[in-house]
Design an enzyme around this catalytic site. Structure first.
Site, PDB file in Angstrom:
ATOM      1  N   SER A 151       0.836  -1.206   0.000  1.00 13.51           N
ATOM      2  CA  SER A 151       0.000   0.000   0.000  1.00 13.51           C
ATOM      3  C   SER A 151       0.867   1.251   0.000  1.00 13.51           C
ATOM      4  O   SER A 151       2.054   1.186   0.322  1.00 13.51           O
ATOM      5  CB  SER A 151      -0.868  -0.004   1.267  1.00 13.51           C
ATOM      6  N   TYR A 164      -3.411  -0.010  10.008  1.00 11.71           N
ATOM      7  CA  TYR A 164      -3.236  -0.383   8.599  1.00 11.71           C
ATOM      8  C   TYR A 164      -1.831  -0.041   8.121  1.00 11.71           C
ATOM      9  O   TYR A 164      -1.149  -0.858   7.484  1.00 11.71           O
ATOM     10  CB  TYR A 164      -4.281   0.361   7.773  1.00 11.71           C
TER      11      TYR A 164
HETATM   12  P1  NAP Z   1     -11.998  -4.844  -0.582  1.00 13.57           P
HETATM   13  O1  NAP Z   1     -12.779  -4.289  -1.719  1.00 13.57           O
HETATM   14  O2  NAP Z   1     -12.369  -4.490   0.815  1.00 13.57           O
HETATM   15  O3  NAP Z   1     -11.940  -6.473  -0.719  1.00 13.57           O
HETATM   16  C1  NAP Z   1     -11.307  -7.164   0.283  1.00 13.57           C
HETATM   17  C2  NAP Z   1     -11.466  -8.642  -0.019  1.00 13.57           C
HETATM   18  O4  NAP Z   1     -10.798  -9.389   0.994  1.00 13.57           O
HETATM   19  C3  NAP Z   1     -12.896  -9.118  -0.049  1.00 13.57           C
HETATM   20  O5  NAP Z   1     -13.025 -10.126  -1.066  1.00 13.57           O
HETATM   21  C4  NAP Z   1     -13.076  -9.787   1.324  1.00 13.57           C
HETATM   22  O6  NAP Z   1     -14.082 -10.766   1.214  1.00 13.57           O
HETATM   23  C5  NAP Z   1     -11.693 -10.367   1.539  1.00 13.57           C
HETATM   24  N1  NAP Z   1     -11.293 -10.576   2.952  1.00 13.57           N
HETATM   25  C6  NAP Z   1     -11.224  -9.648   3.935  1.00 13.57           C
HETATM   26  N2  NAP Z   1     -10.803 -10.228   5.083  1.00 13.57           N
HETATM   27  C7  NAP Z   1     -10.600 -11.561   4.800  1.00 13.57           C
HETATM   28  C8  NAP Z   1     -10.164 -12.680   5.560  1.00 13.57           C
HETATM   29  N3  NAP Z   1      -9.859 -12.569   6.870  1.00 13.57           N
HETATM   30  N4  NAP Z   1     -10.073 -13.887   4.948  1.00 13.57           N
HETATM   31  C9  NAP Z   1     -10.384 -14.016   3.637  1.00 13.57           C
HETATM   32  N5  NAP Z   1     -10.795 -12.989   2.850  1.00 13.57           N
HETATM   33  C10 NAP Z   1     -10.898 -11.776   3.444  1.00 13.57           C
HETATM   34  O7  NAP Z   1     -10.463  -4.424  -0.733  1.00 13.57           O
HETATM   35  P2  NAP Z   1      -9.634  -3.918  -2.020  1.00 13.57           P
HETATM   36  O8  NAP Z   1      -9.751  -2.450  -2.135  1.00 13.57           O
HETATM   37  O9  NAP Z   1      -9.961  -4.790  -3.185  1.00 13.57           O
HETATM   38  O10 NAP Z   1      -8.160  -4.220  -1.494  1.00 13.57           O
HETATM   39  C11 NAP Z   1      -7.572  -5.487  -1.682  1.00 13.57           C
HETATM   40  C12 NAP Z   1      -6.167  -5.401  -1.098  1.00 13.57           C
HETATM   41  O11 NAP Z   1      -5.490  -4.266  -1.646  1.00 13.57           O
HETATM   42  C13 NAP Z   1      -6.149  -5.183   0.417  1.00 13.57           C
HETATM   43  O12 NAP Z   1      -5.035  -5.861   0.969  1.00 13.57           O
HETATM   44  C14 NAP Z   1      -5.947  -3.669   0.547  1.00 13.57           C
HETATM   45  O13 NAP Z   1      -5.340  -3.335   1.786  1.00 13.57           O
HETATM   46  C15 NAP Z   1      -5.024  -3.411  -0.590  1.00 13.57           C
HETATM   47  N6  NAP Z   1      -4.996  -2.043  -1.096  1.00 13.57           N
HETATM   48  C16 NAP Z   1      -6.160  -1.425  -1.494  1.00 13.57           C
HETATM   49  C17 NAP Z   1      -6.060  -0.134  -2.030  1.00 13.57           C
HETATM   50  C18 NAP Z   1      -7.263   0.629  -2.494  1.00 13.57           C
HETATM   51  O14 NAP Z   1      -7.125   1.847  -2.707  1.00 13.57           O
HETATM   52  N7  NAP Z   1      -8.417   0.013  -2.662  1.00 13.57           N
HETATM   53  C19 NAP Z   1      -4.836   0.487  -2.165  1.00 13.57           C
HETATM   54  C20 NAP Z   1      -3.693  -0.177  -1.708  1.00 13.57           C
HETATM   55  C21 NAP Z   1      -3.798  -1.450  -1.185  1.00 13.57           C
HETATM   56  P3  NAP Z   1     -14.913 -11.287   2.523  1.00 13.57           P
HETATM   57  O15 NAP Z   1     -15.342 -10.052   3.283  1.00 13.57           O
HETATM   58  O16 NAP Z   1     -16.063 -12.076   1.944  1.00 13.57           O
HETATM   59  O17 NAP Z   1     -13.972 -12.131   3.295  1.00 13.57           O
HETATM   60  C1  GCO Z   2      -6.940   5.283   3.196  1.00 14.78           C
HETATM   61  C2  GCO Z   2      -7.044   4.351   2.021  1.00 14.78           C
HETATM   62  C3  GCO Z   2      -5.673   3.814   1.663  1.00 14.78           C
HETATM   63  C4  GCO Z   2      -5.808   2.872   0.508  1.00 14.78           C
HETATM   64  C5  GCO Z   2      -4.496   2.321   0.093  1.00 14.78           C
HETATM   65  C6  GCO Z   2      -3.566   3.379  -0.399  1.00 14.78           C
HETATM   66  O1  GCO Z   2      -7.854   5.267   4.044  1.00 14.78           O
HETATM   67  O2  GCO Z   2      -5.952   6.030   3.224  1.00 14.78           O
HETATM   68  O3  GCO Z   2      -7.932   3.282   2.305  1.00 14.78           O
HETATM   69  O4  GCO Z   2      -5.110   3.169   2.751  1.00 14.78           O
HETATM   70  O5  GCO Z   2      -6.612   1.796   0.831  1.00 14.78           O
HETATM   71  O6  GCO Z   2      -3.929   1.506   1.055  1.00 14.78           O
HETATM   72  O7  GCO Z   2      -2.450   2.729  -0.978  1.00 14.78           O
END
Ligand code: NAP
Ligand code: GCO
Length: 271
Positions: A151, A164
Site C-alpha cells: 500500500s 493499517y
Molecule cells: P476490498 O474491496 O475491501 O476487498 C477485500 C477482499 O478481501 C474481499 O473479497 C473480502 O471478502 C476479503 N477478505 C477480507 N478479510 C478476509 C479474511 N480474513 N479472509 C479471507 N478474505 C478476506 O479491498 P480492495 O480495495 O480490493 O483491497 C484489496 C487489497 O489491496 C487489500 O489488501 C488492501 O489493503 C489493498 N490495497 C487497497 C487499495 C485501495 O485503494 N483500494 C490500495 C492499496 C492497497 P470477505 O469479506 O467475503 O472475506
Molecule cells: C486510506 C485508504 C488507503 C488505501 C491504500 C492506499 O484510508 O488512506 O484506504 O489506505 O486503501 O492503502 O495505498
C-alpha cells in the site's frame, strides 16, 4: 547462436496454478482475472458465502473457470485446508497473491487494541500464515511466486490508519524477508503497492457529500496524483502478471508501486 529469448512467452502463466486471497471482488478479482487471462488456473477465497456465490457468477461471466473457497486467511487450520483443496483440485500452488485485507479508519486515541490486532492479523499475520502454507511445495517444485499487496501506507502515514500503516509497512519487510530466505529456492517474493484505487474499500473516501459535492478526500487524492485520477483495479492487472511470470525471475524483494505517481509528487498547489 542460442535460440533468441522469447520475451512475450516469458509473460505466459500457462500450466501454472494461482491462488489469490480475498478475490471475490475489488483488486483481488482483477488480479485473479489477469492471471487467468495469462493462462493460469486460478483459485480464490473469501469469508462470505454470499460474496463467493456472486464472485463465481462474475468470473463465469468473464469466461474464467475460477475455483472459489470459503476460508478466513487469519485461521491457520482453514488456510491449511484451503491450500490442500486447491492442490487436490488444481495442483500445487505456483503463484500466491496475498490480497485479502481490511482497514479500520479510527483515530489512534479511539482505536481499541482489539481493532488494532484485527487489522494487523489480517493484513500482516495472515500473509505470513499463507506464505508458510505454500512455500514447502514451492521449494519442492524448485520455483514459486509470492506477491504481497502492500500500500501507499507501506511508505506513508496519515490520520486514522495507524493499524493499517503498521501492518502494510510490516508487509513490505515481510516481502523482503521472504525474498532473503527463499531466493536460493528460486522463489521470488515481491509486493505491489497500489495507490488509491476505486474499490469498495475506498468507497467511503469517494462518496458524494449531502450537497452533491465531491468528498474532500476524493479531491485531495486527485490533487496528489500526477495521473489526476483514482486508480482502477484494471491498472493492477499488467503489473500482477509481470510479477507472477518468468519475466520477473530476477526481480525479488521489490515493491512495485502502481500509484499514478503519488509517491513521486509533492502535490498540486491549492487553487
Ligand atoms: P476490498 O474491496 O475491501 O476487498 C477485500 C477482499 O478481501 C474481499 O473479497 C473480502 O471478502 C476479503 N477478505 C477480507 N478479510 C478476509 C479474511 N480474513 N479472509 C479471507 N478474505 C478476506 O479491498 P480492495 O480495495 O480490493 O483491497 C484489496 C487489497 O489491496 C487489500 O489488501 C488492501 O489493503 C489493498 N490495497 C487497497 C487499495 C485501495 O485503494 N483500494 C490500495 C492499496 C492497497 P470477505 O469479506 O467475503 O472475506
Ligand atoms: C486510506 C485508504 C488507503 C488505501 C491504500 C492506499 O484510508 O488512506 O484506504 O489506505 O486503501 O492503502 O495505498
Amino acid at each position: 547462436m542460442d535460440r533468441p529469448f522469447d520475451v512475450m512467452g516469458s509473460f505466459s502463466l500457462e500450466g501454472k496454478v494461482a491462488l489469490v486471497t480475498g478475490a471475490a471482488y475489488g483488486i483481488g478479482f482483477a488480479i485473479a482475472s489477469a492471471l487467468a487471462q495469462a493462462g493460469a488456473r486460478v483459485a480464490f477465497n473469501c469469508r462470505s458465502q454470499e460474496h463467493l456465490d456472486a464472485a463465481l457468477e462474475d468470473y463465469r461471466a468473464a469466461g474464467i473457470d475460477a475455483r472459489g473457497y470459503i476460508a478466513d486467511v487469519c485461521d491457520e487450520a482453514q488456510v491449511a485446508d484451503l491450500v490442500a483443496k486447491v492442490a487436490d483440485e488444481l495442483g500445487t500452488i505456483d503463484i500466491l497473491v496475498n490480497n485479502a485485507g481490511i482497514i479500520k479508519r479510527i483515530p489512534m486515541e479511539e482505536m481499541s487494541v482489539s481493532d488494532f490486532r484485527q487489522v494487523v492479523d489480517t493484513d500482516l499475520t495472515a500473509p505470513f500464515i499463507m506464505a508458510k502454507a505454500v512455500i514447502p511445495a514451492m521449494v519442492e517444485k524448485g520455483h514459486g511466486k509470492i506477491i504481497n499487496i502492500c500500500s501507499m501506507m507501506s511508505e506513508l502515514g496519515r490520520e486514522t490508519v495507524s493499524a493499517y500503516a503498521a501492518a502494510k509497512g510490516g508487509l513490505k519487510m515481510l516481502t523482503r524477508n521472504i525474498c532473503s530466505e527463499f531466493g536460493e529456492a528460486n522463489i521470488q517474493c515481491n509486493g505491489i503497492g497500489p495507490g488509491y484505487i476505486a474499490t469498495p474499500q475506498t468507497a467511503p473516501l469517494r462518496e458524494r457529500q449531502a450537497d452533491g459535492s465531491r468528498h474532500p478526500f476524493d479531491a485531495f487524492i486527485v490533487s496528489k496524483t500526477p495521473a489526476g485520477r483514482w486508480g482502477t483495479p484494471e491498472d493492477l492487472m499488467g503489473p500482477a502478471v509481470f510479477l507472477a511470470s518468468d519475466a520477473s525471475d530476477f526481480v525479488n524483494g521489490h515493491i512495485l508501486y502502481v500509484d499514478g505517481g503519488i509517491l513521486a509528487y509533492i502535490g498540486k498547489q491549492p487553487a
